[in-house]
Write a protein that holds these residues in place. Sequence first.
Motif, PDB file in Angstrom:
ATOM      1  N   ALA A 236       0.844  -1.209   0.000  1.00 26.08           N
ATOM      2  CA  ALA A 236       0.000   0.000   0.000  1.00 26.08           C
ATOM      3  C   ALA A 236       0.877   1.256   0.000  1.00 26.08           C
ATOM      4  CB  ALA A 236      -0.921  -0.018   1.211  1.00 26.08           C
ATOM      5  N   ALA A 237       1.896   1.269   0.862  1.00 25.87           N
ATOM      6  CA  ALA A 237       2.767   2.456   0.952  1.00 25.87           C
ATOM      7  C   ALA A 237       3.549   2.643  -0.356  1.00 25.87           C
ATOM      8  CB  ALA A 237       3.715   2.317   2.134  1.00 25.87           C
ATOM      9  N   ILE A 238       3.999   1.551  -0.955  1.00 29.52           N
ATOM     10  CA  ILE A 238       4.732   1.642  -2.226  1.00 29.52           C
ATOM     11  C   ILE A 238       3.785   2.186  -3.311  1.00 29.52           C
ATOM     12  CG2 ILE A 238       5.982   0.321  -4.001  1.00 29.52           C
ATOM     13  CD1 ILE A 238       6.780  -1.619  -1.610  1.00 29.52           C
ATOM     14  N   GLY A 239       2.549   1.697  -3.277  1.00 31.25           N
ATOM     15  CA  GLY A 239       1.538   2.177  -4.228  1.00 31.25           C
ATOM     16  C   GLY A 239       1.268   3.667  -4.066  1.00 31.25           C
ATOM     17  N   GLN A 240       1.223   4.139  -2.823  1.00 29.38           N
ATOM     18  CA  GLN A 240       0.995   5.577  -2.590  1.00 29.38           C
ATOM     19  C   GLN A 240       2.155   6.403  -3.148  1.00 29.38           C
ATOM     20  OE1 GLN A 240       0.641   5.406   1.628  1.00 29.38           O
ATOM     21  NE2 GLN A 240      -1.473   4.682   1.532  1.00 29.38           N
ATOM     22  N   LEU A 241       3.377   5.944  -2.887  1.00 25.97           N
ATOM     23  CA  LEU A 241       4.537   6.683  -3.391  1.00 25.97           C
ATOM     24  C   LEU A 241       4.497   6.733  -4.919  1.00 25.97           C
ATOM     25  CD1 LEU A 241       7.255   8.110  -3.027  1.00 25.97           C
ATOM     26  CD2 LEU A 241       8.347   5.868  -2.911  1.00 25.97           C
ATOM     27  N   LEU A 242       4.192   5.593  -5.515  1.00 24.80           N
ATOM     28  CA  LEU A 242       4.131   5.524  -6.977  1.00 24.80           C
ATOM     29  C   LEU A 242       3.035   6.450  -7.517  1.00 24.80           C
ATOM     30  CD1 LEU A 242       5.472   3.991  -9.259  1.00 24.80           C
ATOM     31  CD2 LEU A 242       3.739   2.209  -9.022  1.00 24.80           C
ATOM     32  N   ALA A 243       1.904   6.460  -6.836  1.00 26.89           N
ATOM     33  CA  ALA A 243       0.755   7.236  -7.327  1.00 26.89           C
ATOM     34  C   ALA A 243       0.969   8.736  -7.198  1.00 26.89           C
ATOM     35  CB  ALA A 243      -0.505   6.820  -6.582  1.00 26.89           C
ATOM     36  N   MET A 244       1.881   9.174  -6.342  1.00 25.27           N
ATOM     37  CA  MET A 244       2.082  10.618  -6.199  1.00 25.27           C
ATOM     38  C   MET A 244       3.202  11.125  -7.100  1.00 25.27           C
ATOM     39  SD  MET A 244       3.890  11.000  -2.486  1.00 25.27           S
ATOM     40  CE  MET A 244       5.454  11.876  -2.538  1.00 25.27           C
ATOM     41  N   THR A 245       3.819  10.237  -7.861  1.00 29.27           N
ATOM     42  CA  THR A 245       4.908  10.651  -8.760  1.00 29.27           C
ATOM     43  C   THR A 245       4.435  10.555 -10.217  1.00 29.27           C
ATOM     44  OG1 THR A 245       5.792   8.451  -9.159  1.00 29.27           O
ATOM     45  CG2 THR A 245       6.594   9.585  -7.173  1.00 29.27           C
ATOM     46  N   PRO A 246       5.140  11.230 -11.121  1.00 30.64           N
ATOM     47  CA  PRO A 246       4.771  11.107 -12.540  1.00 30.64           C
ATOM     48  C   PRO A 246       5.060   9.721 -13.095  1.00 30.64           C
ATOM     49  CG  PRO A 246       6.585  12.697 -12.228  1.00 30.64           C
ATOM     50  CD  PRO A 246       6.229  12.167 -10.890  1.00 30.64           C
ATOM     51  N   HIS A 247       5.838   8.901 -12.332  1.00 30.85           N
ATOM     52  CA  HIS A 247       6.199   7.573 -12.835  1.00 30.85           C
ATOM     53  C   HIS A 247       4.965   6.704 -13.089  1.00 30.85           C
ATOM     54  CE1 HIS A 247      10.225   8.700 -11.967  1.00 30.85           C
ATOM     55  NE2 HIS A 247      10.039   8.713 -10.671  1.00 30.85           N
ATOM     56  N   LEU A 248       3.900   6.957 -12.337  1.00 27.86           N
ATOM     57  CA  LEU A 248       2.701   6.136 -12.494  1.00 27.86           C
ATOM     58  C   LEU A 248       2.207   6.180 -13.945  1.00 27.86           C
ATOM     59  CD1 LEU A 248       0.642   4.372 -11.001  1.00 27.86           C
ATOM     60  CD2 LEU A 248      -0.769   6.395 -10.725  1.00 27.86           C
TER      61      LEU A 248
END
Length: 280
Positions: A236-248
């Motif tokens: 979940a935490a990794i998903g949040q980090l990913l979702a707040m970056t343009p990398h998503l």
Amino acid sequence: MSVLDHLLCPLDQHPLSWVGNSLLCPQGHSFDRARSGYVNLLPVQHKHSRDPGDSKEMVAARREFLNGGSYRPIADALWTGVHAHFSSSQPMTVFDAGCGEGYYLDHLVSGLREAGYTVAAQGLDISKWAVTAASKRNSEIGWIVGSNAALPTPAARFDLLLCLFGYPVFSEFARVLKPDGLLLMADAGPDHLIELRRVLYPEIHPYRDHHAGVIDGFEPLEEQVVRFEFELTSGAAIGQLLAMTPHLHKAPFAGREAAQALERIRLTADVRLRSYRLCG
Ligand SMILES: C[S@@+](CC[C@H](N)C(=O)[O-])C[C@H]1O[C@@H](n2cnc3c(N)ncnc32)[C@H](O)[C@@H]1O
């Protein structure tokens, strides 16, 4: 006095004043205060999309991630940098251009007030989702939906302007800073989240430092490297980090799938905190 004073009409740049729950300009343009306290000064004609800036999902992910404390060393470094430049004996005005959901401005203003500073602060973001979240974080800060491209703010108003992982418009920053005002910028360095980027991309592109050169109208003062490691221990935490970056949106499908399958990752944060003085 309201935390949303000294604002300009985004349509004709006349001063706005409060009448009940609305900001009015002498030409009759009117902007209502939202229930959570912010004001939307982004007219439809200044929008380049229907829902500009970070989406509701990105904002929620950033809020959860930042509340988890992994980037606290960045917020602390910001506070230390500001404390070194300003004295608590003088009232100060602060503006955060592209404030997101308000984590850094809230941390800074709370720290300054605890240390005895008198601070009037405003944060602006083009995303209404971000500003809605920010206004729930701290009601003693004035929160505005607007664009860095045309800040709804009079000239020479602020002692300190923040642009953190954002989209600087230096001509506007120079206009709204007081003579001798300070600009503080935070940007990702070459190794920022490198371990995650290695999972996401087949090849890591060479680092491009967008603000390393001369910035018109500003004199560079200091550069601090804020570098630390942190560990995320849930998908979940990794998903949040990913979702707040343009990398998503930028990373290839296979990379995103690999990142989304992770349950634990140790990461490097590598941030450049730079300060500039407005040239007289
Ligand atoms: C990477 S986020 C950083 C947010 C916040 N400064 C932080 O570090 O948590 C960039 C923010 O800039 C906002 N933004 C994008 N274009 C903008 C513009 N033209 N004017 C103001 N904000 C903008 C986005 O909505 C988003 O909240």
